[in-house]
Design a protein around this motif. Structure first.
Motif, PDB file in Angstrom:
ATOM      1  N   MET A   1    -100.648 -61.363 -18.059  1.00  0.00           N
ATOM      2  CA  MET A   1    -100.811 -61.668 -19.825  1.00  0.00           C
ATOM      3  C   MET A   1     -99.298 -61.845 -19.882  1.00  0.00           C
ATOM      4  N   ALA A   2     -99.180 -63.166 -20.654  1.00  0.00           N
ATOM      5  CA  ALA A   2     -97.816 -63.411 -21.240  1.00  0.00           C
ATOM      6  C   ALA A   2     -97.468 -62.832 -22.535  1.00  0.00           C
ATOM      7  N   GLU A   3     -96.176 -62.488 -22.494  1.00  0.00           N
ATOM      8  CA  GLU A   3     -95.736 -61.644 -23.667  1.00  0.00           C
ATOM      9  C   GLU A   3     -95.844 -62.627 -24.795  1.00  0.00           C
ATOM     10  N   ASP A   4     -96.375 -62.054 -25.986  1.00  0.00           N
ATOM     11  CA  ASP A   4     -96.316 -62.990 -27.346  1.00  0.00           C
ATOM     12  C   ASP A   4     -95.109 -62.883 -28.059  1.00  0.00           C
ATOM     13  N   ASN A   5     -94.110 -63.845 -27.879  1.00  0.00           N
ATOM     14  CA  ASN A   5     -93.207 -63.870 -28.938  1.00  0.00           C
ATOM     15  C   ASN A   5     -92.980 -64.388 -30.118  1.00  0.00           C
ATOM     16  N   SER A   6     -94.217 -64.721 -30.633  1.00  0.00           N
ATOM     17  CA  SER A   6     -94.468 -65.348 -32.093  1.00  0.00           C
ATOM     18  C   SER A   6     -94.167 -64.266 -32.997  1.00  0.00           C
ATOM     19  N   ASN A   7     -93.355 -64.725 -34.164  1.00  0.00           N
ATOM     20  CA  ASN A   7     -93.119 -63.997 -35.319  1.00  0.00           C
ATOM     21  C   ASN A   7     -92.217 -62.973 -34.783  1.00  0.00           C
ATOM     22  N   LEU A   8     -91.149 -63.194 -34.323  1.00  0.00           N
ATOM     23  CA  LEU A   8     -90.335 -62.086 -33.650  1.00  0.00           C
ATOM     24  C   LEU A   8     -88.939 -62.507 -34.063  1.00  0.00           C
ATOM     25  N   ILE A   9     -88.039 -61.407 -34.137  1.00  0.00           N
ATOM     26  CA  ILE A   9     -86.454 -61.872 -34.650  1.00  0.00           C
ATOM     27  C   ILE A   9     -85.623 -61.219 -33.471  1.00  0.00           C
ATOM     28  N   HIS A  10     -84.909 -62.088 -32.784  1.00  0.00           N
ATOM     29  CA  HIS A  10     -84.114 -61.603 -31.768  1.00  0.00           C
ATOM     30  C   HIS A  10     -82.595 -61.572 -32.365  1.00  0.00           C
ATOM     31  N   VAL A  11     -82.044 -60.565 -32.034  1.00  0.00           N
ATOM     32  CA  VAL A  11     -80.426 -60.374 -32.457  1.00  0.00           C
ATOM     33  C   VAL A  11     -79.557 -60.440 -31.247  1.00  0.00           C
ATOM     34  N   TYR A  12     -78.759 -61.447 -31.204  1.00  0.00           N
ATOM     35  CA  TYR A  12     -77.802 -61.570 -30.107  1.00  0.00           C
ATOM     36  C   TYR A  12     -76.322 -61.274 -30.654  1.00  0.00           C
ATOM     37  N   LEU A  13     -75.342 -60.466 -29.927  1.00  0.00           N
ATOM     38  CA  LEU A  13     -74.086 -60.059 -30.282  1.00  0.00           C
ATOM     39  C   LEU A  13     -73.220 -60.969 -29.417  1.00  0.00           C
ATOM     40  N   ASP A  14     -72.175 -61.919 -30.228  1.00  0.00           N
ATOM     41  CA  ASP A  14     -71.301 -62.736 -29.463  1.00  0.00           C
ATOM     42  C   ASP A  14     -72.149 -63.641 -28.437  1.00  0.00           C
ATOM     43  N   ASP A  15     -71.626 -63.629 -27.237  1.00  0.00           N
ATOM     44  CA  ASP A  15     -72.193 -64.907 -26.425  1.00  0.00           C
ATOM     45  C   ASP A  15     -73.167 -64.052 -25.394  1.00  0.00           C
ATOM     46  N   GLN A  16     -73.678 -62.578 -25.713  1.00  0.00           N
ATOM     47  CA  GLN A  16     -74.535 -62.105 -24.908  1.00  0.00           C
ATOM     48  C   GLN A  16     -75.874 -62.997 -24.495  1.00  0.00           C
ATOM     49  N   GLU A  17     -76.449 -63.045 -23.298  1.00  0.00           N
ATOM     50  CA  GLU A  17     -77.533 -63.912 -23.241  1.00  0.00           C
ATOM     51  C   GLU A  17     -78.799 -62.910 -23.663  1.00  0.00           C
ATOM     52  N   GLU A  18     -78.875 -61.736 -23.663  1.00  0.00           N
ATOM     53  CA  GLU A  18     -79.959 -60.785 -23.794  1.00  0.00           C
ATOM     54  C   GLU A  18     -79.682 -60.306 -25.209  1.00  0.00           C
ATOM     55  N   PRO A  19     -80.804 -60.279 -26.003  1.00  0.00           N
ATOM     56  CA  PRO A  19     -80.705 -59.774 -27.452  1.00  0.00           C
ATOM     57  C   PRO A  19     -80.557 -58.329 -27.388  1.00  0.00           C
ATOM     58  N   ILE A  20     -79.785 -57.592 -28.499  1.00  0.00           N
ATOM     59  CA  ILE A  20     -79.766 -56.245 -28.599  1.00  0.00           C
ATOM     60  C   ILE A  20     -80.723 -55.611 -29.379  1.00  0.00           C
ATOM     61  N   VAL A  21     -81.418 -56.443 -30.098  1.00  0.00           N
ATOM     62  CA  VAL A  21     -82.700 -55.824 -30.754  1.00  0.00           C
ATOM     63  C   VAL A  21     -83.716 -57.148 -30.991  1.00  0.00           C
ATOM     64  N   SER A  22     -85.102 -56.504 -30.660  1.00  0.00           N
ATOM     65  CA  SER A  22     -86.103 -57.516 -31.113  1.00  0.00           C
ATOM     66  C   SER A  22     -87.207 -56.876 -31.587  1.00  0.00           C
ATOM     67  N   TYR A  23     -87.463 -57.295 -32.843  1.00  0.00           N
ATOM     68  CA  TYR A  23     -88.209 -56.784 -33.716  1.00  0.00           C
ATOM     69  C   TYR A  23     -89.352 -57.742 -34.558  1.00  0.00           C
ATOM     70  N   ARG A  24     -90.376 -57.194 -35.055  1.00  0.00           N
ATOM     71  CA  ARG A  24     -91.169 -58.161 -35.887  1.00  0.00           C
ATOM     72  C   ARG A  24     -90.777 -57.831 -37.430  1.00  0.00           C
ATOM     73  N   PRO A  25     -90.437 -58.978 -38.108  1.00  0.00           N
ATOM     74  CA  PRO A  25     -89.968 -59.057 -39.412  1.00  0.00           C
ATOM     75  C   PRO A  25     -90.909 -58.455 -40.398  1.00  0.00           C
ATOM     76  N   PRO A  26     -90.283 -57.576 -41.387  1.00  0.00           N
ATOM     77  CA  PRO A  26     -89.221 -57.423 -41.761  1.00  0.00           C
ATOM     78  C   PRO A  26     -88.616 -56.360 -40.759  1.00  0.00           C
ATOM     79  N   VAL A  27     -87.147 -56.299 -40.624  1.00  0.00           N
ATOM     80  CA  VAL A  27     -86.602 -55.256 -39.628  1.00  0.00           C
ATOM     81  C   VAL A  27     -85.244 -54.582 -40.165  1.00  0.00           C
ATOM     82  N   ARG A  28     -85.077 -53.456 -40.135  1.00  0.00           N
ATOM     83  CA  ARG A  28     -83.847 -52.745 -40.546  1.00  0.00           C
ATOM     84  C   ARG A  28     -83.203 -52.212 -39.160  1.00  0.00           C
ATOM     85  N   PHE A  29     -82.031 -52.415 -38.911  1.00  0.00           N
ATOM     86  CA  PHE A  29     -81.323 -51.719 -37.627  1.00  0.00           C
ATOM     87  C   PHE A  29     -79.935 -51.249 -37.982  1.00  0.00           C
TER      88      PHE A  29
END
Length: 278
Positions: A1-29
């Motif tokens: 079953m494919a992962e549902d990426n809709s309504n997500l926030i992905h946070v990337y730092l500098d030029d990293q390819e992988e996000p440091i966090v991925s959450y459904r909004p709203p999010v506090r980290f």
């Protein structure tokens, strides 16, 4: 079953390819900058909606966890030539367990304006002290500059003034502060209230004993040349020393045309002791 990426926030730092966090909004980290090198960085936020559309926002920021650096002698974009003295200081790194305030104080020379202000204050103080020490002759006898100890001695004589003149000033000052309000500054008194001292037989007598007694112990009721004076003369034996009483008596016996023998502090002391023994 494919992962549902809709309504997500992905946070990337500098030029990293992988996000440091991925959450459904709203999010506090919490972004831990202690793991980052000091310098410029970039935070990229990618949001995806239910239809798969993406929104991207990049937020540049700078990390300064290391010691603060202070530079004296060189500013941004300065034009330099020759030898340039530079002072560097570093203090207060975020990872240091103990912060030393003394390290944050970069040594600096005293500014020129402070030296100028100090010189102005010193010059003014010197001028003021010189003015107060060399009292003008017309003010030498005023209460501001004539001060006495408990025994009636002058605490500071006017510079360059002879001792006899200084004693006369003492008598004039004491008369003005203790007697002039009744007998007036010209020694004429107030008719019917306070007798005149100018030409008074007691003041001009060869024997000063009665004159001293009146100043020391006071009196009430006296007729002079047919005029009765009923106002009371207060005693000054408790307020004035022997030297001060002698100074007042001598001032009265040598002023306003009076020319009678002067007295000494020892004479006043003898009159005081005689009255006390009685």
């Amino acid at each position: 079953m494919a992962e549902d990426n809709s309504n997500l926030i992905h946070v990337y730092l500098d030029d990293q390819e992988e996000p440091i966090v991925s959450y459904r909004p709203p999010v506090r980290f919490e972004l831990d900058t202690t793991q980052l090198e000091d310098g410029p960085h970039k935070l990229k936020v990618v949001a995806t909606d239910a239809t798969g559309h993406k929104g991207v926002r990049e937020i540049p920021f700078e990390v300064r966890n290391g010691p603060g650096i202070d530079v004296e002698g060189l500013q941004d974009n300065d034009t330099l030539d020759g030898k340039v003295p530079i002072l560097l200081n570093a203090y207060g790194g975020a990872k240091e367990p103990f912060w030393e305030p003394a390290r944050a104080e970069t040594p600096a020379p005293v500014p020129t304006w402070a030296w100028v202000l100090l010189l102005v204050v010193v010059a003014w103080s010197t001028f003021y002290i010189a003015q107060q020490w060399n009292v003008p002759e017309e003010f030498a006898a005023t209460p501001t500059y004539s001060r006495y100890s408990g025994q009636g001695q002058v605490s500071r004589q006017t510079a360059g003034q002879p001792a006899s003149s200084s004693k006369a000033n003492i008598g004039a000052t004491l008369y003005r502060t203790s007697c002039a309000s009744c007998h007036q500054g010209n020694g004429e008194g107030v008719p019917g209230a306070f007798p005149p001292l100018a030409g008074d037989p007691v003041v001009t007598a060869e024997d000063p004993t009665r004159h001293i007694e009146i100043v020391l112990f006071g009196m009430q009721g006296k007729t002079i040349e047919g005029v009765e004076y009923s106002a009371a003369m207060p005693p000054f034996s408790e307020q004035l020393s022997d030297q001060e009483v002698a100074a007042i008596v001598n001032h009265e016996r040598t002023s306003w045309g009076n020319d009678a023998p002067t007295v000494t502090a020892e004479q006043v002391q003898n009159v005081r002791a005689k009255e006390t023994s009685n």
